[in-house]
Design an enzyme around this catalytic site. Structure first.
Site, PDB file in Angstrom:
ATOM      1  CB  THR A   1      76.340  10.184  -3.911  1.00  0.00           C
ATOM      2  OG1 THR A   1      75.927  11.380  -3.249  1.00  0.00           O
ATOM      3  CG2 THR A   1      76.219   9.022  -2.949  1.00  0.00           C
TER       4      THR A   1
ATOM      5  CE  LYS B   1      67.476  14.753 -11.496  1.00  0.00           C
ATOM      6  NZ  LYS B   1      66.744  13.768 -10.687  1.00  0.00           N
TER       7      LYS B   1
ATOM      8  CE1 TYR C   1      70.372  14.182 -13.788  1.00  0.00           C
ATOM      9  CE2 TYR C   1      72.074  15.773 -13.221  1.00  0.00           C
ATOM     10  CZ  TYR C   1      71.285  14.690 -12.877  1.00  0.00           C
ATOM     11  OH  TYR C   1      71.424  14.111 -11.635  1.00  0.00           O
TER      12      TYR C   1
ATOM     13  CB  THR D   1      70.787   4.134 -16.167  1.00  0.00           C
ATOM     14  OG1 THR D   1      69.891   4.693 -15.193  1.00  0.00           O
ATOM     15  CG2 THR D   1      70.821   5.026 -17.391  1.00  0.00           C
TER      16      THR D   1
ATOM     17  CG  ASN E   1      62.753   3.032 -17.685  1.00  0.00           C
ATOM     18  OD1 ASN E   1      63.701   3.130 -16.919  1.00  0.00           O
ATOM     19  ND2 ASN E   1      62.532   3.895 -18.659  1.00  0.00           N
TER      20      ASN E   1
HETATM   21  P1  NAD Z   1      71.195   5.453 -11.706  1.00  0.00           P
HETATM   22  O1  NAD Z   1      71.294   5.678 -13.177  1.00  0.00           O
HETATM   23  O2  NAD Z   1      71.996   4.361 -11.108  1.00  0.00           O
HETATM   24  O3  NAD Z   1      69.680   5.235 -11.275  1.00  0.00           O
HETATM   25  C1  NAD Z   1      68.590   5.825 -11.940  1.00  0.00           C
HETATM   26  C2  NAD Z   1      67.459   4.816 -11.995  1.00  0.00           C
HETATM   27  O4  NAD Z   1      66.309   5.421 -12.590  1.00  0.00           O
HETATM   28  C3  NAD Z   1      67.806   3.602 -12.864  1.00  0.00           C
HETATM   29  O5  NAD Z   1      67.439   2.408 -12.213  1.00  0.00           O
HETATM   30  C4  NAD Z   1      66.967   3.820 -14.123  1.00  0.00           C
HETATM   31  O6  NAD Z   1      66.673   2.622 -14.790  1.00  0.00           O
HETATM   32  C5  NAD Z   1      65.750   4.528 -13.539  1.00  0.00           C
HETATM   33  N1  NAD Z   1      64.990   5.316 -14.526  1.00  0.00           N
HETATM   34  C6  NAD Z   1      65.447   6.285 -15.352  1.00  0.00           C
HETATM   35  N2  NAD Z   1      64.458   6.766 -16.109  1.00  0.00           N
HETATM   36  C7  NAD Z   1      63.327   6.100 -15.744  1.00  0.00           C
HETATM   37  C8  NAD Z   1      61.968   6.159 -16.158  1.00  0.00           C
HETATM   38  N3  NAD Z   1      61.564   6.998 -17.127  1.00  0.00           N
HETATM   39  N4  NAD Z   1      61.075   5.343 -15.559  1.00  0.00           N
HETATM   40  C9  NAD Z   1      61.462   4.486 -14.571  1.00  0.00           C
HETATM   41  N5  NAD Z   1      62.740   4.387 -14.151  1.00  0.00           N
HETATM   42  C10 NAD Z   1      63.669   5.181 -14.733  1.00  0.00           C
HETATM   43  O7  NAD Z   1      71.567   6.861 -11.037  1.00  0.00           O
HETATM   44  P2  NAD Z   1      71.781   7.260  -9.500  1.00  0.00           P
HETATM   45  O8  NAD Z   1      73.139   7.776  -9.361  1.00  0.00           O
HETATM   46  O9  NAD Z   1      71.308   6.175  -8.625  1.00  0.00           O
HETATM   47  O10 NAD Z   1      70.791   8.499  -9.392  1.00  0.00           O
HETATM   48  C11 NAD Z   1      69.495   8.376  -8.837  1.00  0.00           C
HETATM   49  C12 NAD Z   1      68.851   9.740  -8.695  1.00  0.00           C
HETATM   50  O11 NAD Z   1      69.650  10.586  -7.877  1.00  0.00           O
HETATM   51  C13 NAD Z   1      68.675  10.469 -10.042  1.00  0.00           C
HETATM   52  O12 NAD Z   1      67.441  11.156 -10.031  1.00  0.00           O
HETATM   53  C14 NAD Z   1      69.819  11.447 -10.034  1.00  0.00           C
HETATM   54  O13 NAD Z   1      69.527  12.585 -10.800  1.00  0.00           O
HETATM   55  C15 NAD Z   1      69.963  11.785  -8.562  1.00  0.00           C
HETATM   56  N6  NAD Z   1      71.329  12.230  -8.251  1.00  0.00           N
HETATM   57  C16 NAD Z   1      72.360  11.344  -8.141  1.00  0.00           C
HETATM   58  C17 NAD Z   1      73.635  11.809  -7.857  1.00  0.00           C
HETATM   59  C18 NAD Z   1      74.816  10.882  -7.681  1.00  0.00           C
HETATM   60  O14 NAD Z   1      75.917  11.365  -7.411  1.00  0.00           O
HETATM   61  N7  NAD Z   1      74.685   9.576  -7.780  1.00  0.00           N
HETATM   62  C19 NAD Z   1      73.856  13.182  -7.708  1.00  0.00           C
HETATM   63  C20 NAD Z   1      72.792  14.039  -7.870  1.00  0.00           C
HETATM   64  C21 NAD Z   1      71.514  13.571  -8.109  1.00  0.00           C
END
Ligand code: NAD
Ligand code: UDP
Length: 306
Positions: free
Chosen positions: A175, A149, A145, A35, A32
Site C-alpha cells: 500500500t 506476523k 518480519y 518509524t 514509540n
Molecule cells: P510505518 O512504519 O509507517 O508505521 C508503523 C508505526 O508503528 C510507526 O509509527 C512506528 O513508530 C510504530 N511502532 C513500531 N514499533 C512500535 C512499538 N514497539 N511500539 C509502539 N509503536 C511502534 O508502517 P506502515 O506502512 O504504516 O505499516 C503499518 C502496519 O501495517 C504494520 O503493522 C505493517 O506490518 C502493516 N502492513 C503495511 C503494509 C504497507 O504496504 N504499508 C503492508 C502490509 C502490512
C-alpha cells in the site's frame, strides 16, 4: 466508540486516526515513533477526541479508560526498517501483539491485527488466496518480519478461540500514498524521491519481480468495512493490478516528468518474485474493491512528495 490504535503515528496508522476521528470516534494512539512521526498527526493532535501515548507496545501498557476497539498496527513495515530493527520487529510482533490482545481481552474490546502479504513469503501459488499457507524462509533476513506476523496471526486466533476475543486479521498487500517517509526505503517512495531529484531510479534485480500496489484510501475503506464484520479468519486487502517493478519505475518517471534513468542494483535476499492478492473473499464479505486507479494514486502521492 473509543478506538486504541498501536502504530497510529505511522503511514497507515495516521490515515486511520484521521478517518476514525472524521467518523466521530475517539482515538487513543500508542506509538514509540521508531518509524513513525508526530508530524503525521498534525490534524488529530488538534482534535479533542484524540489522545497520544508515547509507549513501546512490546512493554505492557495500563489503560485506564474504557476501550471498544484495539487496532494493532505497530511494527516496522519497510524491508530496510525491519532489517535495521530485527529484534524490535520480532518483539512488537510477539510481545507487542500479546500486550495489544491483553488490552482487548481486559476491556472486552474488539481487536484487529494488521498482518501482511509477507505471511505468504515468496509465494508458489499465484495470485494468493487466504487459504494458501505460504512459502517463508524462517531464518532469512526477512524472516524477522514474516515470522513475527505469522506468530501474531496464530496468537490472535488463539485469543479468539481460547478467550473469545472478537478478533479480525487483515493481510495487507503493498500500500502506498502520502506520508510515506522519503527515506522509508520501499519502492514507491524511493522511485518518487529519486525521480523528483532527477537522480537514478534504483530497480533491484532485473525488475521482472511483480507487486500489486493499493492506494491508501482504498485500504482504509476496506479496514473500516472489516472492523464492522464479525469474521475471524484472515482477509486479504490490496489492489490486484499487478506490475513488474521495472514497469513501476518507468511509470513513476513518466508521471513525474523526470529525466531520471533506471539503474539496476542487487536484488535483496528472499525478495518475493511475484505478489498479487486474490480479493474474492473481501469482495464477497465486505462488498469491497479498490476504486483508485494506480496512475491516479501515484499522481496524488507525487504531488504530496513535491
Ligand atoms: P510505518 O512504519 O509507517 O508505521 C508503523 C508505526 O508503528 C510507526 O509509527 C512506528 O513508530 C510504530 N511502532 C513500531 N514499533 C512500535 C512499538 N514497539 N511500539 C509502539 N509503536 C511502534 O508502517 P506502515 O506502512 O504504516 O505499516 C503499518 C502496519 O501495517 C504494520 O503493522 C505493517 O506490518 C502493516 N502492513 C503495511 C503494509 C504497507 O504496504 N504499508 C503492508 C502490509 C502490512
Ligand atoms: N525495490 C526496487 N527498488 C527500490 C526499492 C524496492 O526495485 O528502490 C523492489 C524490491 O526489491 C521489491 C519491490 O520493489 O521487489 C517492492 O519492494 P518494497 O520494499 O516496496 O516492498 P516489499 O513488497 O518487498 O515488502
Amino acid at each position: 466508540m473509543r478506538v486504541l490504535i498501536t502504530g497510529g503515528a505511522g503511514f497507515i496508522g495516521s490515515h486511520l486516526c484521521e478517518r476514525l476521528l472524521a467518523d466521530g470516534q475517539q482515538v487513543i494512539c500508542v506509538d514509540n515513533f521508531i518509524t513513525g512521526s508526530q508530524r503525521n498527526l498534525g490534524g488529530p493532535l488538534r482534535n479533542s477526541s484524540f489522545e497520544l501515548i508515547r509507549h513501546d507496545i512490546s512493554r505492557p501498557l495500563e489503560v485506564t479508560d474504557p476501550v471498544d476497539y484495539v487496532l494493532h498496527f505497530a511494527s516496522p513495515a519497510s524491508p530496510p526498517d525491519y532489517l535495521r530493527y530485527p529484534i524490535q520487529t520480532m518483539k512488537v510482533g510477539s510481545l507487542g501483539t500479546l500486550n495489544a490482545l491483553g488490552i482487548a481481552k481486559a476491556k472486552k474490546a474488539k481487536f484487529l491485527l494488521a498482518s501482511t502479504s509477507e505471511v505468504y513469503g515468496d509465494p508458489q501459488v499465484h495470485p494468493q488466496p487466504e487459504g494458501y499457507w505460504g512459502h517463508v524462509n524462517p531464518i532469512g533476513p526477512r524472516g524477522v518480519y514474516d515470522e513475527a506476523k505469522r506468530f501474531s496471526e496464530a496468537l490472535t486466533m488463539a485469543y479468539c478461540r481460547e478467550h473469545e476475543v472478537d478478533t479480525r486479521i487483515v493481510r495487507i498487500f503493498n500500500t502506498f500514498g502520502p506520508r510515506m517517509r522519503k527515506e522509508d526505503g520501499r519502492a514507491i517512495p524511493n522511485f518518487i524521491t529519486q525521480a523528483l531529484a532527477n537522480e537514478p531510479v534504483t530497480v533491484y534485480g532485473d525488475g521482472s519481480q511483480t507487486r500489486s500496489f493499493c492506494y491508501i484510501s482504498d485500504l482504509v475503506e476496506g479496514i473500516l468495512q472489516l472492523m464492522g464484520r464479525e469474521y475471524h479468519e484472515p482477509v486479504n486487502l490490496g489492489n490486484p493490478e499487478e506490475k513488474s517493478l521495472l514497469e513501476m519505475a518507468r511509470l513513476v518517471i513518466r508521471l513525474v516528468g523526470s529525466s531520471s534513468q533506471v539503474v539496476f542494483k542487487p536484488l535483496p535476499v528472499d525478495d518475493p518474485r511475484q505478489r498479487r492478492p486474490d480479493i474474492t473473499l473481501a469482495a464477497r464479505l465486505l462488498k469491497w474493491q479498490p476504486m483508485v486507479p494506480l496512475e491516479q494514486g501515484l499522481s496524488e502521492t507525487i504531488a504530496w512528495f513535491r
